[in-house]
Enzyme design. Structure first.
Site, PDB file in Angstrom:
ATOM      1  N   ARG A   1      85.601  10.089  82.155  1.00 11.62           N
ATOM      2  CA  ARG A   1      84.414   9.251  82.327  1.00 11.62           C
ATOM      3  C   ARG A   1      83.326  10.068  83.005  1.00 11.62           C
ATOM      4  O   ARG A   1      83.621  10.894  83.878  1.00 11.62           O
ATOM      5  CB  ARG A   1      84.704   8.027  83.206  1.00 11.62           C
ATOM      6  CG  ARG A   1      85.213   6.816  82.458  1.00 11.62           C
ATOM      7  CD  ARG A   1      84.142   6.201  81.540  1.00 11.62           C
ATOM      8  NE  ARG A   1      84.664   5.102  80.749  1.00 11.62           N
ATOM      9  CZ  ARG A   1      85.297   5.213  79.578  1.00 11.62           C
ATOM     10  NH1 ARG A   1      85.511   6.384  79.033  1.00 11.62           N
ATOM     11  NH2 ARG A   1      85.704   4.151  78.927  1.00 11.62           N
TER      12      ARG A   1
ATOM     13  N   GLU B   1      75.146   8.514  80.569  1.00  6.64           N
ATOM     14  CA  GLU B   1      75.260   8.058  79.177  1.00  6.64           C
ATOM     15  C   GLU B   1      74.419   6.807  78.988  1.00  6.64           C
ATOM     16  O   GLU B   1      74.409   5.966  79.889  1.00  6.64           O
ATOM     17  CB  GLU B   1      76.724   7.747  78.857  1.00  6.64           C
ATOM     18  CG  GLU B   1      77.478   8.978  78.437  1.00  6.64           C
ATOM     19  CD  GLU B   1      78.906   8.673  78.028  1.00  6.64           C
ATOM     20  OE1 GLU B   1      79.102   7.765  77.211  1.00  6.64           O
ATOM     21  OE2 GLU B   1      79.804   9.360  78.523  1.00  6.64           O
TER      22      GLU B   1
ATOM     23  N   HIS C   1      80.810  11.646  73.495  1.00  3.24           N
ATOM     24  CA  HIS C   1      81.816  10.617  73.788  1.00  3.24           C
ATOM     25  C   HIS C   1      82.593  10.208  72.514  1.00  3.24           C
ATOM     26  O   HIS C   1      82.552   9.050  72.094  1.00  3.24           O
ATOM     27  CB  HIS C   1      81.159   9.390  74.433  1.00  3.24           C
ATOM     28  CG  HIS C   1      82.145   8.541  75.197  1.00  3.24           C
ATOM     29  ND1 HIS C   1      81.802   7.818  76.297  1.00  3.24           N
ATOM     30  CD2 HIS C   1      83.472   8.316  75.017  1.00  3.24           C
ATOM     31  CE1 HIS C   1      82.852   7.171  76.764  1.00  3.24           C
ATOM     32  NE2 HIS C   1      83.897   7.458  75.987  1.00  3.24           N
TER      33      HIS C   1
HETATM   34  P1  NAD Z   1      96.029   5.536  82.210  1.00  6.70           P
HETATM   35  O1  NAD Z   1      95.756   4.335  83.003  1.00  6.70           O
HETATM   36  O2  NAD Z   1      97.242   5.580  81.346  1.00  6.70           O
HETATM   37  O3  NAD Z   1      96.080   6.832  83.177  1.00  6.70           O
HETATM   38  C1  NAD Z   1      95.125   7.090  84.164  1.00  6.70           C
HETATM   39  C2  NAD Z   1      95.864   7.697  85.346  1.00  6.70           C
HETATM   40  O4  NAD Z   1      94.912   8.192  86.285  1.00  6.70           O
HETATM   41  C3  NAD Z   1      96.739   6.689  86.115  1.00  6.70           C
HETATM   42  O5  NAD Z   1      98.098   7.108  86.084  1.00  6.70           O
HETATM   43  C4  NAD Z   1      96.167   6.688  87.536  1.00  6.70           C
HETATM   44  O6  NAD Z   1      97.166   6.582  88.514  1.00  6.70           O
HETATM   45  C5  NAD Z   1      95.494   8.051  87.584  1.00  6.70           C
HETATM   46  N1  NAD Z   1      94.441   8.170  88.588  1.00  6.70           N
HETATM   47  C6  NAD Z   1      93.503   7.270  88.977  1.00  6.70           C
HETATM   48  N2  NAD Z   1      92.700   7.804  89.914  1.00  6.70           N
HETATM   49  C7  NAD Z   1      93.150   9.062  90.139  1.00  6.70           C
HETATM   50  C8  NAD Z   1      92.741  10.121  90.988  1.00  6.70           C
HETATM   51  N3  NAD Z   1      91.679   9.977  91.801  1.00  6.70           N
HETATM   52  N4  NAD Z   1      93.430  11.283  90.967  1.00  6.70           N
HETATM   53  C9  NAD Z   1      94.480  11.458  90.141  1.00  6.70           C
HETATM   54  N5  NAD Z   1      94.931  10.493  89.306  1.00  6.70           N
HETATM   55  C10 NAD Z   1      94.264   9.296  89.307  1.00  6.70           C
HETATM   56  O7  NAD Z   1      94.715   5.789  81.331  1.00  6.70           O
HETATM   57  P2  NAD Z   1      94.584   6.723  80.037  1.00  6.70           P
HETATM   58  O8  NAD Z   1      94.882   5.927  78.818  1.00  6.70           O
HETATM   59  O9  NAD Z   1      95.318   7.978  80.262  1.00  6.70           O
HETATM   60  O10 NAD Z   1      93.003   6.974  80.060  1.00  6.70           O
HETATM   61  C11 NAD Z   1      92.403   7.693  81.127  1.00  6.70           C
HETATM   62  C12 NAD Z   1      90.887   7.558  81.027  1.00  6.70           C
HETATM   63  O11 NAD Z   1      90.420   8.241  79.871  1.00  6.70           O
HETATM   64  C13 NAD Z   1      90.387   6.121  80.804  1.00  6.70           C
HETATM   65  O12 NAD Z   1      90.289   5.402  82.006  1.00  6.70           O
HETATM   66  C14 NAD Z   1      89.048   6.323  80.158  1.00  6.70           C
HETATM   67  O13 NAD Z   1      88.056   6.346  81.155  1.00  6.70           O
HETATM   68  C15 NAD Z   1      89.160   7.706  79.509  1.00  6.70           C
HETATM   69  N6  NAD Z   1      89.063   7.641  78.050  1.00  6.70           N
HETATM   70  C16 NAD Z   1      88.092   8.373  77.439  1.00  6.70           C
HETATM   71  C17 NAD Z   1      87.976   8.346  76.043  1.00  6.70           C
HETATM   72  C18 NAD Z   1      86.924   9.166  75.347  1.00  6.70           C
HETATM   73  O14 NAD Z   1      86.484   8.751  74.286  1.00  6.70           O
HETATM   74  N7  NAD Z   1      86.535  10.298  75.872  1.00  6.70           N
HETATM   75  C19 NAD Z   1      88.848   7.542  75.272  1.00  6.70           C
HETATM   76  C20 NAD Z   1      89.839   6.824  75.942  1.00  6.70           C
HETATM   77  C21 NAD Z   1      89.944   6.875  77.339  1.00  6.70           C
END
Ligand code: NAD
Length: 316
Positions: free
Chosen positions: A245, A274, A292
């Site tokens: 993000r 964004e 994105h």
């Molecule tokens: P998820 O919930 O499976 O995993 C996220 C992990 O991050 C969790 O295990 C959480 O404990 C950990 N976390 C939170 N804060 C943290 C910190 N400060 N330090 C270390 N770890 C921390 O989510 P996911 O499916 O793996 O997705 C992750 C992120 O990817 C989403 O929240 C979204 O913002 C982003 N995303 C981006 C796109 C894109 O198009 N670029 C697409 C999908 C998701």
């Protein structure tokens, strides 16, 4: 039910919904007209991706709204808890896009280490007149194999990146305060193996990684996970990727670290501002940018559409 898919929905999902007797409208309504459109057209379900926001005042102004669905993972564009407290179904498609985001991360890692993101821009203009100069400029690549990738945020996408990175012969370390261990499943020519990874401290990941990829959600207080202090503690010449993000890397500090040579190069799919990223980021020669598109593959969009449809069908 009448469904407004305001940021679109894959045909696979639309077909499932229509077969179940629902009406799906995919015309995009401008954010400012959303409340009127929902009320005038009697939409009971609004589906969004990341473009449309659904905040408290929309929920309060649309008494017939029953469901809000987010095609994708991050739900920072929806007031989730408020919606649920009002009895609305607020849902997303958490697993559908992990693999696609991980593949974009690998695309960017390969691109960064061979500078192809920059060479591809320069070759059409100067390739014929300056071939030898460009060969020298871009002839300083490094390999991924044998290097250490640190993954910050070891949930679905982080673990998927680990699979691909291991497949490339990289050493994986990870930090996640809520995940202590994960079994990374690899399938190679039909043979399955499982590699357990125990997560470690942030400090260890920052100081030991040649490459760092972020897979955390937007932090609740909006703070950056990687700021000046974290950048300073990394190895000299580290490579970074942010497909999580905008704002989880502090962009101003990132630019300073790139300019000083502390960070060799960086790939960003997401931005603080964004959908109008900072010019200084877009024009920087050491930053590979994409708009994105982490989840923007045919396969992920089909899975997202089907997951949204199945949720609506099961709950209507
Ligand atoms: P998820 O919930 O499976 O995993 C996220 C992990 O991050 C969790 O295990 C959480 O404990 C950990 N976390 C939170 N804060 C943290 C910190 N400060 N330090 C270390 N770890 C921390 O989510 P996911 O499916 O793996 O997705 C992750 C992120 O990817 C989403 O929240 C979204 O913002 C982003 N995303 C981006 C796109 C894109 O198009 N670029 C697409 C999908 C998701």
């Amino acid at each position: 039910m009448k469904i407004l898919a305001n940021d679109g929905i894959a045909n696979s999902g639309k077909i499932l919904l229509e077969a179940a007797g629902h009406t799906v409208v995919t015309e995009t309504v401008a954010q400012d007209n959303l409340i009127d459109a929902i009320n005038n057209e009697n939409y009971e379900v609004v589906l969004v991706r990341s473009a449309t926001t659904v905040r408290q005042h929309v929920m309060d102004s649309c008494p017939n709204l029953k469901m809000i669905g987010r095609g994708g993972v991050g739900m920072d564009n929806i007031d989730v808890e408020y919606g649920r407290s009002k009895g609305l179904h607020v849902f997303n498609t958490p697993a559908a896009s992990s693999q696609s985001v991980a593949e974009l991360v690998m695309t960017q890692l390969f691109s960064l280490v061979r500078m192809t993101y920059d060479a591809n821009k320069e070759m059409p203009e100067n390739g014929a007149s300056n071939f030898k100069v460009l060969k020298k400029k871009y002839g300083k690549g490094v390999e991924l194999r044998g290097k250490t990738i640190g993954i910050i945020g070891f949930g679905r996408i982080g673990q998927s990146v680990a699979q691909y990175a291991m497949g490339c012969g990289m050493n994986v370390i990870a930090h996640d305060p809520f995940v202590s261990k994960a079994n990374i499943k690899l399938s190679i020519q039909g043979k399955g193996i499982e590699v357990p990874i125990e997560t470690t401290s942030m400090e260890e990941v920052l100081t030991q990684s040649d490459f760092l990829s972020l897979h955390v959600p937007k932090q609740a207080d909006g703070s950056a996970v990687i700021g000046t202090n974290e950048l300073n503690s990394m190895k000299d010449g580290v490579y970074l990727v942010n497909a999580a993000r905008g704002g989880v890397i502090y962009e101003e500090a990132l630019i300073s670290a790139l300019d000083s040579g502390k960070v060799a190069a960086c790939a960003l799919d997401v931005f603080e501002n964004e959908p109008t990223p900072n010019e200084a980021i877009l024009e920087h020669s050491k930053i590979a940018t994409t708009p994105h598109i982490g989840a923007a593959t045919l396969e992920a969009q089909d899975r997202i559409g089907e997951e949204l449809a199945n949720f609506i069908i099961a709950n209507s």
